[in-house]
Design an enzyme around this catalytic site. Structure first.
Site, short mmCIF file in Angstrom:
data_model
loop_
_atom_site.label_atom_id
_atom_site.label_comp_id
_atom_site.label_asym_id
_atom_site.label_seq_id
_atom_site.Cartn_x
_atom_site.Cartn_y
_atom_site.Cartn_z
N ARG A 14 0.84 -1.21 0.00
CA ARG A 14 0.00 0.00 0.00
C ARG A 14 0.87 1.26 0.00
O ARG A 14 1.01 1.94 -1.00
CB ARG A 14 -0.94 -0.02 1.22
CG ARG A 14 -2.10 0.96 1.15
CD ARG A 14 -1.76 2.40 1.44
NE ARG A 14 -1.23 2.58 2.80
CZ ARG A 14 -0.75 3.73 3.25
NH1 ARG A 14 -0.72 4.80 2.48
NH2 ARG A 14 -0.25 3.81 4.47
N ASP A 15 1.50 1.55 1.11
CA ASP A 15 2.26 2.80 1.25
C ASP A 15 3.46 2.81 0.30
O ASP A 15 3.85 3.85 -0.22
CB ASP A 15 2.73 2.93 2.70
CG ASP A 15 3.30 4.29 3.03
OD1 ASP A 15 3.09 5.23 2.24
OD2 ASP A 15 3.97 4.41 4.07
N HIS A 207 5.98 4.60 12.64
CA HIS A 207 6.06 4.58 11.18
C HIS A 207 7.05 5.68 10.78
O HIS A 207 6.67 6.84 10.64
CB HIS A 207 4.67 4.84 10.60
CG HIS A 207 4.60 4.79 9.10
ND1 HIS A 207 4.03 3.74 8.43
CD2 HIS A 207 5.03 5.65 8.15
CE1 HIS A 207 4.11 3.97 7.12
NE2 HIS A 207 4.71 5.13 6.92
N HIS A 209 10.12 7.56 8.58
CA HIS A 209 10.62 7.76 7.21
C HIS A 209 12.10 8.12 7.24
O HIS A 209 12.56 8.78 8.17
CB HIS A 209 9.81 8.85 6.50
CG HIS A 209 8.48 8.36 6.01
ND1 HIS A 209 7.66 9.10 5.22
CD2 HIS A 209 7.84 7.18 6.20
CE1 HIS A 209 6.57 8.41 4.93
NE2 HIS A 209 6.64 7.24 5.53
N CYS A 240 8.58 9.91 -0.64
CA CYS A 240 7.82 10.91 0.09
C CYS A 240 7.37 11.96 -0.92
O CYS A 240 8.19 12.54 -1.62
CB CYS A 240 8.70 11.55 1.15
SG CYS A 240 7.93 13.00 1.84
MG MG Z 1 5.12 5.83 4.92
#
Ligand code: MG
Length: 310
Positions: A14-15, A207, A209, A240
């Site tokens: 998904r992400d 979560h 990054h 991102c």
């Molecule tokens: Mg993410």
């Protein structure tokens, strides 16, 4: 296999894929998900039930979910934005859902076109309905460690948001470092503030990054503060949107390697996971930012050369 001490939540289908320009075929997504499940990953976020026109990459959610491979003990999750998304997710037969909103007002408005108060009202209904339907719910809060528009984010306000989401019934609060602005000291502060505010460590996920190269350091700080659920995306897939070309999600194999090397079991087969990352790079047709899968690839190539010369 011994009980996992660290729980990995895999977000690549998904992400990871949602920012890919070229739409990945449903069968390739299913192969990725099956590959991940076979490594020992127990939680996989497979798709999103946002409006299909918003994210064409995930428009096949309703076809994907009924075809998910059955693996004992694997939980499949889908991201849902609102009641409509929840209805579609329930129709598709998903067992676990994730909601999202931002810690910062500006990011919430730009991303969701709503104030935080409006988002909380929507999510209160979405989460309680999902719980009534016996679903497990994870609630993401984005921009917890910094906002690209506002800069510093008020930690106590974030704690209040987490409390509201927990009251609505969320099982897990996933704290997101959306543009990689966190640092280990801030991670410790935020986790401590959550615990003071009555959010148990067992319900907190991180979560992180890697936009600025701090994801692993932040994850380790979270571990030392008592967090045991960490999100990763195999091979670090998932850019991102605010920093074109910059890496986004922490690479799952790098997390697994670090924790396993420290003696903290993840229940995941690292080399198999690295292989899954290599395969995903082949499907996407470009190098991916994770490290350990590249190391694995190099090791394979050296082994091949030495067996040829032997
Ligand atoms: Mg993410």
């Amino acid at each position: 296999m011994t009980e996992a001490q660290v729980h990995i939540y895999e977000v690549s289908p998904r992400d990871g894929l949602q920012n890919e320009a070229a739409v990945v075929r449903t069968e390739d997504k299913l192969a990725l998900i099956d590959g991940l499940a076979r490594t020992g990953v127990r939680d996989i976020e497979v798709t999103s039930f946002v409006r299909p026109s918003w994210i064409p990459q995930l428009a096949d959610a309703a076809e994907l979910v009924p075809q998910l491979p059955a693996h004992e003990g694997v939980r499949y999750w889908a991201l849902i934005p609102n009641m409509r998304g929840l209805d579609r997710a329930l129709d598709a037969g998903i067992g676990h859902v994730a909601t999202f909103m931002s810690a910062s007002e500006t990011h919430n408005k730009k991303n969701l076109n709503r104030t935080r108060r409006e988002s909380l009202a929507t999510l209160d209904q979405v989460i309680s309905t999902a719980k009534d339907a016996q679903l497990t719910v994870r609630a993401y809060i984005s921009t917890v460690f910094g906002c690209p528009y506002e800069g510093t984010v008020d930690v106590e306000r974030t704690v209040q948001i987490a409390q509201s989401l927990r009251q609505a019934g969320a099982d897990v609060i996933a704290l997101g470092d959306t543009t990689g602005m966190g640092n280990p000291t801030l991670v410790r502060e935020v986790v401590a503030a959550m615990v003071r505010g009555g959010v148990p460590l067992s319900s907190i996920a991180l979560h992180m990054h890697d936009t600025r190269g701090t994801a692993l350091a932040n994850i380790l700080a979270g571990y030392e503060a008592g967090v045991r659920i960490f999100d990763g995306s195999v091979a670090g897939v998932g850019g991102c949107p605010y920093a074109p070309g910059a890496s986004g999600n922490a690479a799952t194999e790098d997390l697994v390697h670090m924790f396993e090397a420290m003696g903290h079991g993840t229940g995941i087969d690292l080399e198999r996971l690295a292989e899954t990352g290599v395969k995903l790079g082949e499907v996407l047709g470009r190098p991916l930012p994770g490290r350990y899968h590249l190391y694995h690839l190099g090791t394979q190539a050296r082994r091949q050369r030495s067996s040829q010369s032997a």
